[in-house]
Design an enzyme around this catalytic site. Structure first.
Site, mmCIF file in Angstrom:
data_model
loop_
_atom_site.group_PDB
_atom_site.id
_atom_site.type_symbol
_atom_site.label_atom_id
_atom_site.label_comp_id
_atom_site.label_asym_id
_atom_site.label_seq_id
_atom_site.Cartn_x
_atom_site.Cartn_y
_atom_site.Cartn_z
ATOM 1 N N GLU A 287 0.824 -1.202 0.000
ATOM 2 C CA GLU A 287 0.000 0.000 0.000
ATOM 3 C C GLU A 287 0.866 1.264 0.000
ATOM 4 O O GLU A 287 0.433 2.320 -0.455
ATOM 5 C CB GLU A 287 -0.916 -0.014 1.241
ATOM 6 N N HIS A 308 6.853 -27.018 -0.813
ATOM 7 C CA HIS A 308 6.176 -28.127 -1.486
ATOM 8 C C HIS A 308 5.054 -27.637 -2.392
ATOM 9 O O HIS A 308 4.214 -28.411 -2.831
ATOM 10 C CB HIS A 308 5.657 -29.113 -0.440
ATOM 11 N N LYS A 422 -14.286 0.875 -3.720
ATOM 12 C CA LYS A 422 -15.343 1.340 -2.810
ATOM 13 C C LYS A 422 -16.388 2.122 -3.591
ATOM 14 O O LYS A 422 -17.589 1.943 -3.398
ATOM 15 C CB LYS A 422 -14.750 2.262 -1.726
#
Ligand code: PA5
Length: 445
Positions: A287, A308, A422
């Site tokens: 961010e 793995h 948003k």
């Protein structure tokens, strides 16, 4: 004290070129100290550790005690910077299994408000039905949808289940001093509340009540955590020479790697308890630096588990990655591999060795293999998973992030890109005030 080793990046980049960042690092440090850089109204985290008073810690501890006395479960409601720091520290320091045991020494800490999963919230509210639970409502803006939605559910359930008077005691707000719905609710309902300073952004707020209160409720020593951060504040200060300053070296090295085509940094741990430290770190760097079409992509893996799965990609995939390994020097407990007469699994060569000796050889072997495979490798060593080390590690990453972001030329303290989803979500949900956006977005569907 933590230490940083960058030797295994040489060969991909040169020491000389890393040290050539000294002047840029100095300029970044001065901009941070003098508040002359981008985002300079969000520098409250810089000297936060050394400015935390005993009185403030005592207030936090007293509130933590009220929650500990009255709750079997405490829900931390928050998202992003308003929950990841607390979770990182609590999971790093907690016994992995005590929450499953009947006898507990601290409330179980659960998290909400960081997703909009109907099943998650349903299952959480079901689980809480016969529990004495409390809630910490954490939101700087006080208006974040995910958190507000979870809090609405939890507040009602807490009041219905425990009564209004007890709810008042076990609901705590951590929010802005004046603005936002969380502040209004806290003041109207008479909740105990703590303030998130204006000049501390979410992802830099772990050493404010945002992190400190949940950590204290979980039973960890917030004085030691802060002391660890204070020690790193000194060790990474602007007057510490470049070559001796781990934050300066880390910031310079990652920028030099980036310049040389290493676009992805993978934070590696060999201890599952560090998983959420990586999540917190991903937010901090992602961010802060991912803007203006620039920035290293922060990724993370838990080894040896992910050897793995992602191990293949890291060993032989596109060579645009480097690794930063957090290595924990000493374990908290001791466990030796037992000898077995039949030795059917062929593991008697390990008999008598501590499990961590095996883990450390996995770590060393992986480092050598990945460097051989073309992956530069940095190593951060912390003495142990305790409050001091974790406090130091968090501050180290914060200050290095500020320096690194300034070297990159971005404002590390804003997050304009977070608004885009948003806006669309509110338009799609017909939120009042979004009428124009609603029309426009419907036309696109
Ligand atoms: O770092 C940040 O600023 C964000 O991750 C915020 O912490 C997150 O969006 C939550 O915001 P708020 O605390 O306002 O609810």
């Amino acid at each position: 004290m933590i230490s940083l080793n960058i030797e295994k990046t040489f060969g991909f980049i040169s020491k000389e070129n890393v040290f050539a960042y000294e002047a840029q690092v100095k300029a970044a440090q001065e901009a941070l100290e003098n508040g002359t850089g981008k985002g300079n109204d969000f520098l409250g985290w810089l000297h936060l550790p050394s400015s935390i008073s005993k009185e403030h810690l005592a207030d936090l501890k007293a509130t933590a005690q009220v929650m500990r006395d009255n709750c079997e479960v405490v829900i931390v409601a928050g998202i992003g910077g308003s929950y990841l720091g607390a979770r990182a520290v609590i999971e790093a320091l907690s016994n992995s299994f005590t929450w499953l045991q009947d006898k507990k020494t601290a409330p179980v800490i659960l998290y909400a408000g960081h997703n909009i999963g109907e099943d998650y919230l349903y299952e959480l509210t079901e689980y809480l039905k016969d529990k004495k639970f409390g809630v910490i409502n954490i939101s700087k803006s006080g208006t974040t949808t995910e958190t507000a939605l979870a809090f609405r559910l939890l507040k009602k359930q807490c009041e219905d289940q425990r009564g209004k008077e007890m709810a008042k005691k076990v609901i705590v707000a951590i929010t802005d001093a004046k603005k936002g719905a969380a502040r209004i609710t806290a003041d109207n309902e008479g909740y105990k509340s703590f303030i998130i300073p204006d000049n501390v952004g979410g992802r830099f707020s772990v050493l404010t009540p945002v992190g400190l209160l949940p950590i204290a409720i979980a039973g960890f020593d917030i004085e030691k955590l802060v002391a660890g951060a204070v020690a790193m504040e000194k060790a990474c200060g602007k007057d510490v020479p470049f070559a001796e300053n781990p934050a300066a070296i880390y910031a310079a090295t990652r920028n030099e790697l980036y310049k040389n085509g290493k676009k992805i940094e993978i934070l590696v741990n060999f201890n599952p308890k560090l998983h959420y430290v990586s999540e917190w770190w991903k937010q901090l760097y992602g961010e802060s630096e991912g803007k203006e079409n620039k920035g290293i992509f922060p990724a993370a893996v838990d080894f040896s588990t992910d050897l793995h799965s992602m191990g293949q990609w890291i060993q032989e995939g596109e060579r645009t990655i480097y690794e930063t390994v957090i290595s924990v020097e000493k374990t908290q407990h001791s466990l030796q591999v037992p000898s077995d007469e039949a030795n059917l699994d062929g593991l008697n060569f390990l008999a008598g060795k501590h499990v961590d000796e095996v883990n450390k050889m996995a770590e060393l072997g992986t480092q050598l293999a990945h460097v051989d495979g073309g992956v530069p490798n940095m190593r951060i060593v912390i003495p142990a998973l305790n409050e001091e080390s974790i406090g130091g590690l968090l501050y180290f990453f914060e200050i290095a992030c500020g320096i690194s972001g300034y070297i990159l030329g971005v404002n590390p303290f804003n997050q304009p890109g977070v608004e885009a989803y948003k806006k669309n979500m509110f338009a799609l949900l017909n939120k009042p005030g979004y009428e124009e956006e609603s029309k426009a977005i419907q036309a696109r569907l």
